[in-house]
Design a protein around this motif. Sequence first.
Motif, PDB file in Angstrom:
ATOM      1  N   THR A  49       0.899  -1.344   0.049  1.00 41.58           N
ATOM      2  CA  THR A  49      -0.016   0.012  -0.032  1.00 41.58           C
ATOM      3  C   THR A  49       0.855   1.271  -0.110  1.00 41.58           C
ATOM      4  OG1 THR A  49      -0.134   0.200   2.431  1.00 41.58           O
ATOM      5  CG2 THR A  49      -1.766  -1.297   1.390  1.00 41.58           C
ATOM      6  N   PRO A  50       0.369   2.600  -0.459  1.00 34.34           N
ATOM      7  CA  PRO A  50       0.860   3.573  -0.205  1.00 34.34           C
ATOM      8  C   PRO A  50       1.277   3.899   1.251  1.00 34.34           C
ATOM      9  CG  PRO A  50      -0.833   3.916  -1.430  1.00 34.34           C
ATOM     10  CD  PRO A  50      -1.177   2.763  -0.803  1.00 34.34           C
ATOM     11  N   GLY A  54      -0.155   7.801  10.629  1.00 35.54           N
ATOM     12  CA  GLY A  54      -0.546   6.969  11.831  1.00 35.54           C
ATOM     13  C   GLY A  54      -0.265   5.695  11.793  1.00 35.54           C
ATOM     14  N   LEU A  55      -1.120   4.714  12.896  1.00 36.51           N
ATOM     15  CA  LEU A  55      -0.877   3.434  12.842  1.00 36.51           C
ATOM     16  C   LEU A  55      -1.597   2.610  12.102  1.00 36.51           C
ATOM     17  CD1 LEU A  55      -0.995   3.402  16.801  1.00 36.51           C
ATOM     18  CD2 LEU A  55       0.834   3.084  15.257  1.00 36.51           C
ATOM     19  N   PRO A  56      -1.323   1.245  11.746  1.00 33.23           N
ATOM     20  CA  PRO A  56      -1.883   0.694  10.640  1.00 33.23           C
ATOM     21  C   PRO A  56      -3.292   0.040  11.446  1.00 33.23           C
ATOM     22  CG  PRO A  56      -0.300  -0.617  11.403  1.00 33.23           C
ATOM     23  CD  PRO A  56      -0.217   0.758  11.853  1.00 33.23           C
ATOM     24  N   GLU A  57      -4.247  -0.634  10.494  1.00 33.79           N
ATOM     25  CA  GLU A  57      -5.341  -1.157  11.119  1.00 33.79           C
ATOM     26  C   GLU A  57      -5.179  -2.530  10.852  1.00 33.79           C
ATOM     27  OE1 GLU A  57      -7.824  -0.182  12.754  1.00 33.79           O
ATOM     28  OE2 GLU A  57      -7.524   2.229  12.477  1.00 33.79           O
ATOM     29  N   PRO A  58      -5.374  -3.609  11.908  1.00 31.58           N
ATOM     30  CA  PRO A  58      -6.064  -3.374  13.131  1.00 31.58           C
ATOM     31  C   PRO A  58      -5.150  -3.129  14.296  1.00 31.58           C
ATOM     32  CG  PRO A  58      -5.932  -5.672  12.749  1.00 31.58           C
ATOM     33  CD  PRO A  58      -5.083  -4.955  11.626  1.00 31.58           C
ATOM     34  N   ARG A  72       4.102   6.611  10.745  1.00 29.24           N
ATOM     35  CA  ARG A  72       3.643   6.303   9.565  1.00 29.24           C
ATOM     36  C   ARG A  72       3.632   4.703   9.305  1.00 29.24           C
ATOM     37  NH1 ARG A  72       6.032   9.206   4.576  1.00 29.24           N
ATOM     38  NH2 ARG A  72       7.965   8.627   5.657  1.00 29.24           N
ATOM     39  N   ASN A  73       3.223   4.398   8.356  1.00 33.63           N
ATOM     40  CA  ASN A  73       3.030   2.943   8.072  1.00 33.63           C
ATOM     41  C   ASN A  73       2.753   2.412   6.684  1.00 33.63           C
ATOM     42  OD1 ASN A  73       0.089   1.526   7.484  1.00 33.63           O
ATOM     43  ND2 ASN A  73      -0.137   3.553   8.780  1.00 33.63           N
ATOM     44  N   THR A  82       0.808 -14.591   2.840  1.00 35.07           N
ATOM     45  CA  THR A  82       1.596 -14.054   3.398  1.00 35.07           C
ATOM     46  C   THR A  82       1.773 -12.562   3.385  1.00 35.07           C
ATOM     47  OG1 THR A  82       3.206 -15.524   2.474  1.00 35.07           O
ATOM     48  CG2 THR A  82       4.342 -13.882   3.274  1.00 35.07           C
ATOM     49  N   ASN A  83       1.841 -11.914   4.660  1.00 33.93           N
ATOM     50  CA  ASN A  83       1.729 -10.345   4.824  1.00 33.93           C
ATOM     51  C   ASN A  83       2.854  -9.776   5.691  1.00 33.93           C
ATOM     52  OD1 ASN A  83       0.498 -10.368   7.449  1.00 33.93           O
ATOM     53  ND2 ASN A  83      -0.382 -12.205   6.572  1.00 33.93           N
ATOM     54  N   GLY A  84       2.820  -8.384   5.684  1.00 31.56           N
ATOM     55  CA  GLY A  84       3.661  -7.866   6.363  1.00 31.56           C
ATOM     56  C   GLY A  84       3.371  -6.315   6.813  1.00 31.56           C
TER      57      GLY A  84
END
Length: 198
Positions: A49-50, A54-58, A72-73, A82-84
């Motif tokens: 993502t761009p 702030g913090l990512p969800e969730p 920033r995130n 697979t994710n990160g």
Amino acid sequence: MNRFRTALAATAAALGIAALTAAPSQAAPQPAFLAPGQMPAAATPWAATPVAAGLPEPGVLCAGNFPAQNTRNRSFYTELDTNGVQVTTVARSEADAAALVSSLRTALAGCAARLQQEYPGLVASSAYHGKLGVEEGAWVYSLDTADPEIGNTDVHLFAVGRDGRTVTYVRWGQMGDLKDAPLTAFRTTAATAVNKLY
């Protein structure tokens, strides 16, 4: 230009020196983030993502109370679950940044115990995988979880590192066990994340 500034410029020219002018203020550079291709190799290509404020969800898994201010995130994902995520914050001082790193390390080391208290029946274990010699340091952890009722297992790798006042957290995750995780490649990703901040 008013008469005062005109006279000042003329006086400076007569004295053979440059007139003093206020340089435009420049914002401090924002820390850079990992590119998708800098995550550990996966069966399908990474996308991201761009970078967002702030913090990512969730939230920030296992990271306790990660500060939202000056943070920033960026999230990363593949087609096969697979994710990160990378979360980066700029503290008010190097001392504050060092304290945040210490707090995050404690949170990562104790994550499994907290999850088992929160979710009775969950089987979880956390492990520490050493320090990386990059900038002010980066530390690598893992989390293995298994839910006997559902029958699924998940593994996550984490790193937290610091460059001056800036702290970055990187997480990689997928279904499976620690033996399935690309720990060596993730160490490279973590070092790259810290080196790339500035």
